[in-house]
Design a protein around this motif. Structure first.
Motif, PDB file in Angstrom:
ATOM      1  N   PRO A   6       1.464 -12.459  -0.019  1.00 11.45           N
ATOM      2  CA  PRO A   6       2.512 -12.873   0.986  1.00 11.45           C
ATOM      3  C   PRO A   6       2.539 -11.520   2.033  1.00 11.45           C
ATOM      4  CG  PRO A   6       3.631 -13.042  -1.321  1.00 11.45           C
ATOM      5  CD  PRO A   6       1.907 -12.486  -1.531  1.00 11.45           C
ATOM      6  N   VAL A   7       2.644 -12.004   3.268  1.00 11.31           N
ATOM      7  CA  VAL A   7       2.406 -10.838   4.233  1.00 11.31           C
ATOM      8  C   VAL A   7       3.554  -9.850   4.102  1.00 11.31           C
ATOM      9  CG1 VAL A   7       1.006 -12.491   5.602  1.00 11.31           C
ATOM     10  CG2 VAL A   7       3.663 -12.527   5.802  1.00 11.31           C
ATOM     11  N   SER A   8       4.583 -10.288   3.518  1.00 15.86           N
ATOM     12  CA  SER A   8       6.142  -9.608   3.773  1.00 15.86           C
ATOM     13  C   SER A   8       6.166  -8.510   2.525  1.00 15.86           C
ATOM     14  CB  SER A   8       7.011  -9.994   3.961  1.00 15.86           C
ATOM     15  OG  SER A   8       7.500 -11.119   2.927  1.00 15.86           O
ATOM     16  N   VAL A   9       5.191  -8.683   1.497  1.00 12.58           N
ATOM     17  CA  VAL A   9       5.641  -8.189  -0.037  1.00 12.58           C
ATOM     18  C   VAL A   9       4.074  -7.434  -0.397  1.00 12.58           C
ATOM     19  CG1 VAL A   9       6.294  -8.365  -2.111  1.00 12.58           C
ATOM     20  CG2 VAL A   9       6.632 -10.374  -0.252  1.00 12.58           C
ATOM     21  N   CYS A  10       4.415  -6.222  -0.832  1.00 12.51           N
ATOM     22  CA  CYS A  10       3.279  -5.555  -1.315  1.00 12.51           C
ATOM     23  C   CYS A  10       3.215  -5.997  -2.991  1.00 12.51           C
ATOM     24  CB  CYS A  10       3.580  -3.995  -1.385  1.00 12.51           C
ATOM     25  SG  CYS A  10       3.945  -3.420   0.359  1.00 12.51           S
ATOM     26  N   HIS A  11       1.936  -5.554  -3.381  1.00 12.85           N
ATOM     27  CA  HIS A  11       1.572  -5.453  -4.743  1.00 12.85           C
ATOM     28  C   HIS A  11       2.536  -4.398  -5.627  1.00 12.85           C
ATOM     29  CE1 HIS A  11      -2.314  -8.024  -4.424  1.00 12.85           C
ATOM     30  NE2 HIS A  11      -1.256  -8.723  -4.068  1.00 12.85           N
ATOM     31  N   TYR A  12       2.848  -4.652  -6.720  1.00 14.80           N
ATOM     32  CA  TYR A  12       3.365  -3.582  -7.737  1.00 14.80           C
ATOM     33  C   TYR A  12       2.650  -3.646  -8.901  1.00 14.80           C
ATOM     34  CZ  TYR A  12       7.098  -4.461  -4.200  1.00 14.80           C
ATOM     35  OH  TYR A  12       7.997  -4.589  -3.048  1.00 14.80           O
ATOM     36  N   SER A  13       2.772  -2.450  -9.342  1.00 17.71           N
ATOM     37  CA  SER A  13       2.048  -2.067 -10.731  1.00 17.71           C
ATOM     38  C   SER A  13       2.954  -1.011 -11.271  1.00 17.71           C
ATOM     39  CB  SER A  13       0.561  -1.629 -10.561  1.00 17.71           C
ATOM     40  OG  SER A  13       0.348  -0.659 -10.116  1.00 17.71           O
ATOM     41  N   SER A  14       2.618  -0.545 -12.572  1.00 17.31           N
ATOM     42  CA  SER A  14       3.498   0.478 -13.100  1.00 17.31           C
ATOM     43  C   SER A  14       2.820   1.726 -12.756  1.00 17.31           C
ATOM     44  CB  SER A  14       3.245   0.166 -14.529  1.00 17.31           C
ATOM     45  OG  SER A  14       2.210   0.115 -15.287  1.00 17.31           O
ATOM     46  N   SER A  15       2.655   2.099 -11.773  1.00 18.81           N
ATOM     47  CA  SER A  15       1.900   3.526 -11.176  1.00 18.81           C
ATOM     48  C   SER A  15       2.854   4.517 -11.641  1.00 18.81           C
ATOM     49  CB  SER A  15       1.625   3.221  -9.856  1.00 18.81           C
ATOM     50  OG  SER A  15       2.647   3.406  -9.059  1.00 18.81           O
ATOM     51  N   GLU A  16       2.295   5.790 -11.415  1.00 23.12           N
ATOM     52  CA  GLU A  16       2.976   7.065 -11.503  1.00 23.12           C
ATOM     53  C   GLU A  16       4.148   7.102 -10.261  1.00 23.12           C
ATOM     54  OE1 GLU A  16       2.806   9.264 -14.009  1.00 23.12           O
ATOM     55  OE2 GLU A  16       1.575   7.941 -15.232  1.00 23.12           O
ATOM     56  N   GLU A  17       3.691   6.466  -9.194  1.00 23.87           N
ATOM     57  CA  GLU A  17       4.465   6.904  -8.164  1.00 23.87           C
ATOM     58  C   GLU A  17       5.994   5.964  -8.159  1.00 23.87           C
ATOM     59  OE1 GLU A  17       1.431   5.405  -5.609  1.00 23.87           O
ATOM     60  OE2 GLU A  17       0.253   7.009  -6.095  1.00 23.87           O
ATOM     61  N   GLU A  18       5.893   4.928  -8.915  1.00 21.35           N
ATOM     62  CA  GLU A  18       7.074   4.186  -9.045  1.00 21.35           C
ATOM     63  C   GLU A  18       7.352   3.674 -10.447  1.00 21.35           C
ATOM     64  OE1 GLU A  18       8.573   0.145  -6.781  1.00 21.35           O
ATOM     65  OE2 GLU A  18       6.469   0.090  -7.344  1.00 21.35           O
ATOM     66  N   LYS A  19       8.170   4.770 -10.958  1.00 20.42           N
ATOM     67  CA  LYS A  19       8.503   4.667 -12.567  1.00 20.42           C
ATOM     68  C   LYS A  19       9.957   3.738 -12.527  1.00 20.42           C
ATOM     69  CE  LYS A  19       5.530   6.575 -15.095  1.00 20.42           C
ATOM     70  NZ  LYS A  19       4.741   6.240 -16.130  1.00 20.42           N
ATOM     71  N   ILE A  20       9.865   2.563 -12.491  1.00 19.17           N
ATOM     72  CA  ILE A  20      11.040   1.696 -12.646  1.00 19.17           C
ATOM     73  C   ILE A  20      11.017   0.931 -13.998  1.00 19.17           C
ATOM     74  CG2 ILE A  20      11.002   1.414 -10.009  1.00 19.17           C
ATOM     75  CD1 ILE A  20       9.807  -1.606 -10.634  1.00 19.17           C
ATOM     76  N   SER A  21       9.962   1.099 -14.903  1.00 17.93           N
ATOM     77  CA  SER A  21      10.133   0.397 -15.946  1.00 17.93           C
ATOM     78  C   SER A  21       8.997   1.182 -16.970  1.00 17.93           C
ATOM     79  CB  SER A  21       9.933  -0.936 -15.756  1.00 17.93           C
ATOM     80  OG  SER A  21       9.701  -1.633 -17.318  1.00 17.93           O
ATOM     81  N   ARG A  22       9.391   1.149 -18.185  1.00  9.43           N
ATOM     82  CA  ARG A  22       8.477   1.570 -19.179  1.00  9.43           C
ATOM     83  C   ARG A  22       7.741   0.598 -19.735  1.00  9.43           C
ATOM     84  NH1 ARG A  22      13.310   2.391 -22.512  1.00  9.43           N
ATOM     85  NH2 ARG A  22      12.939   4.749 -22.333  1.00  9.43           N
ATOM     86  N   TYR A  23       7.933  -0.661 -19.028  1.00 10.76           N
ATOM     87  CA  TYR A  23       6.839  -1.581 -19.339  1.00 10.76           C
ATOM     88  C   TYR A  23       5.715  -1.946 -18.144  1.00 10.76           C
ATOM     89  CZ  TYR A  23       8.586  -3.086 -23.654  1.00 10.76           C
ATOM     90  OH  TYR A  23       9.096  -3.280 -25.087  1.00 10.76           O
ATOM     91  N   PRO A  24       4.680  -2.500 -18.303  1.00 14.57           N
ATOM     92  CA  PRO A  24       3.966  -2.658 -17.196  1.00 14.57           C
ATOM     93  C   PRO A  24       4.789  -3.761 -16.085  1.00 14.57           C
ATOM     94  CG  PRO A  24       2.453  -2.796 -18.941  1.00 14.57           C
ATOM     95  CD  PRO A  24       3.873  -2.879 -19.679  1.00 14.57           C
ATOM     96  N   VAL A  25       4.468  -3.413 -14.798  1.00 19.82           N
ATOM     97  CA  VAL A  25       5.014  -3.931 -13.829  1.00 19.82           C
ATOM     98  C   VAL A  25       3.902  -4.868 -13.128  1.00 19.82           C
ATOM     99  CG1 VAL A  25       6.133  -4.078 -11.517  1.00 19.82           C
ATOM    100  CG2 VAL A  25       6.851  -2.745 -13.311  1.00 19.82           C
ATOM    101  N   PRO A  26       3.604  -6.195 -13.387  1.00 19.65           N
ATOM    102  CA  PRO A  26       2.438  -7.067 -12.779  1.00 19.65           C
ATOM    103  C   PRO A  26       2.324  -6.647 -11.327  1.00 19.65           C
ATOM    104  CG  PRO A  26       4.430  -8.534 -13.498  1.00 19.65           C
ATOM    105  CD  PRO A  26       4.742  -7.023 -13.955  1.00 19.65           C
ATOM    106  N   TYR A  27       0.956  -6.952 -10.936  1.00 11.75           N
ATOM    107  CA  TYR A  27       0.383  -7.109  -9.660  1.00 11.75           C
ATOM    108  C   TYR A  27       0.866  -8.691  -9.161  1.00 11.75           C
ATOM    109  CZ  TYR A  27      -2.069  -2.761  -9.374  1.00 11.75           C
ATOM    110  OH  TYR A  27      -2.645  -1.513  -9.293  1.00 11.75           O
ATOM    111  N   LYS A  28       1.476  -8.602  -7.911  1.00 12.84           N
ATOM    112  CA  LYS A  28       2.026 -10.066  -7.638  1.00 12.84           C
ATOM    113  C   LYS A  28       0.771 -11.110  -7.485  1.00 12.84           C
ATOM    114  CE  LYS A  28       6.190  -8.821  -5.207  1.00 12.84           C
ATOM    115  NZ  LYS A  28       7.053  -9.699  -5.391  1.00 12.84           N
ATOM    116  N   LYS A  29      -0.397 -10.788  -7.394  1.00 10.81           N
ATOM    117  CA  LYS A  29      -1.554 -11.372  -7.332  1.00 10.81           C
ATOM    118  C   LYS A  29      -1.847 -12.215  -8.703  1.00 10.81           C
ATOM    119  CE  LYS A  29      -5.192  -7.932  -8.130  1.00 10.81           C
ATOM    120  NZ  LYS A  29      -6.248  -7.121  -7.540  1.00 10.81           N
ATOM    121  N   ASN A  30      -1.108 -11.425  -9.728  1.00 12.01           N
ATOM    122  CA  ASN A  30      -1.848 -12.345 -10.928  1.00 12.01           C
ATOM    123  C   ASN A  30      -0.199 -13.092 -11.482  1.00 12.01           C
ATOM    124  OD1 ASN A  30      -4.080 -11.091 -11.251  1.00 12.01           O
ATOM    125  ND2 ASN A  30      -3.044  -9.021 -11.900  1.00 12.01           N
TER     126      ASN A  30
END
Length: 246
Positions: A33-57
């Motif tokens: 989607p043009v207005s949304v980025c993919h998210y993952s459980s990267s070091e830069e964005e610690k929002i969960s101790r579980y993996p945050v899936p990429y939107k494409k998946n």
């Protein structure tokens, strides 16, 4: 797929969190989607101790919902990203959330509902829900300090007698104390009917689940939530008129 006509009909302020929606599709989204980025459980964005899936998946209907929420609110609340770890449970969670928090019937206002969440989430020590739902309460109520008071100690907050009775009962449910006919009599004396009492209890019960999932995942609030609704738009410094998401 989301019913866009329904989504457009709902007031888009207060981050939108959720509007009336239908989540049906199970297809995986193969476009970005043009207005949304993919998210993952990267070091830069610690929002969960579980993996945050990429939107494409993710399934297409969940991507559509995320896109709608981000477009209307200006950012995507982290609860959407974190709970997307389990798409089927994501759908069930937000379907019930929507029924409880966005219904247009009954005697509870949206501000009432958010205040219940703040009070019970504070009792359950849930940082995410206290911060995010305090923001929503400030916007719905136009009261910039009441949610902060309730989050610290609702018993000394500047509440009306009706609000105090509502939160007393919500905390009774939150603590799993025994519910008696006296609770019903007290609430009815403040203008709540039996369906309203069900709503108060259901919100307290549902957010007991939400609070505990936030603890499990170590869900972190979006920074945008902290300042939302604190300063009226006409009193903001020059150049910040568009800060509040619509």
């Amino acid at each position: 797929m989301l019913c866009r006509g329904v989504m457009r009909a709902v007031r888009p302020s207060a981050v939108g969190l959720l509007s009336s929606l239908t989540l049906k599709e199970s297809r995986v989204c193969h476009r970005t989607p043009v207005s949304v980025c993919h998210y993952s459980s990267s070091e830069e964005e610690k929002i969960s101790r579980y993996p945050v899936p990429y939107k494409k998946n993710l399934p297409y209907d969940i991507v559509e919902l995320m896109e709608e929420v981000e477009m209307k609110g200006g950012f995507l609340p982290n609860v959407f990203k974190v709970l997307a770890h389990r798409p089927a449970e994501f759908r069930a969670f937000f379907a019930y959330y929507n029924l409880l928090m966005n219904k247009e019937t009954g005697g509870l206002s949206k501000a009432d509902r958010e205040l219940i969440v703040v009070a019970t989430s504070a009792h359950n020590n849930c940082l995410y829900c206290v911060v995010s739902h305090s923001a929503l309460h400030r916007i719905y109520s136009k009261k910039p300090t009441l949610a902060d008071q309730v989050a610290v100690n609702y018993k000394v907050a500047e509440l009306t007698a009706r609000e105090r009775a509502m939160l007393d009962f919500a905390l009774t449910v939150c603590r799993s104390d025994t519910v008696t006919d006296e609770h019903f009599s007290s609430l009815e004396a403040h203008g709540f009917d039996r369906e309203d009492i069900w709503d108060i209890a259901a919100i307290a019960a549902f957010f007991a689940l939400s609070n505990r999932m936030a603890h499990l995942t170590d869900m972190r609030p979006n920074t945008e939530f902290y300042n939302m609704g604190r300063v009226p738009r006409d009193k903001r410094p020059p150049g910040t008129e568009n800060d509040r998401p619509e």
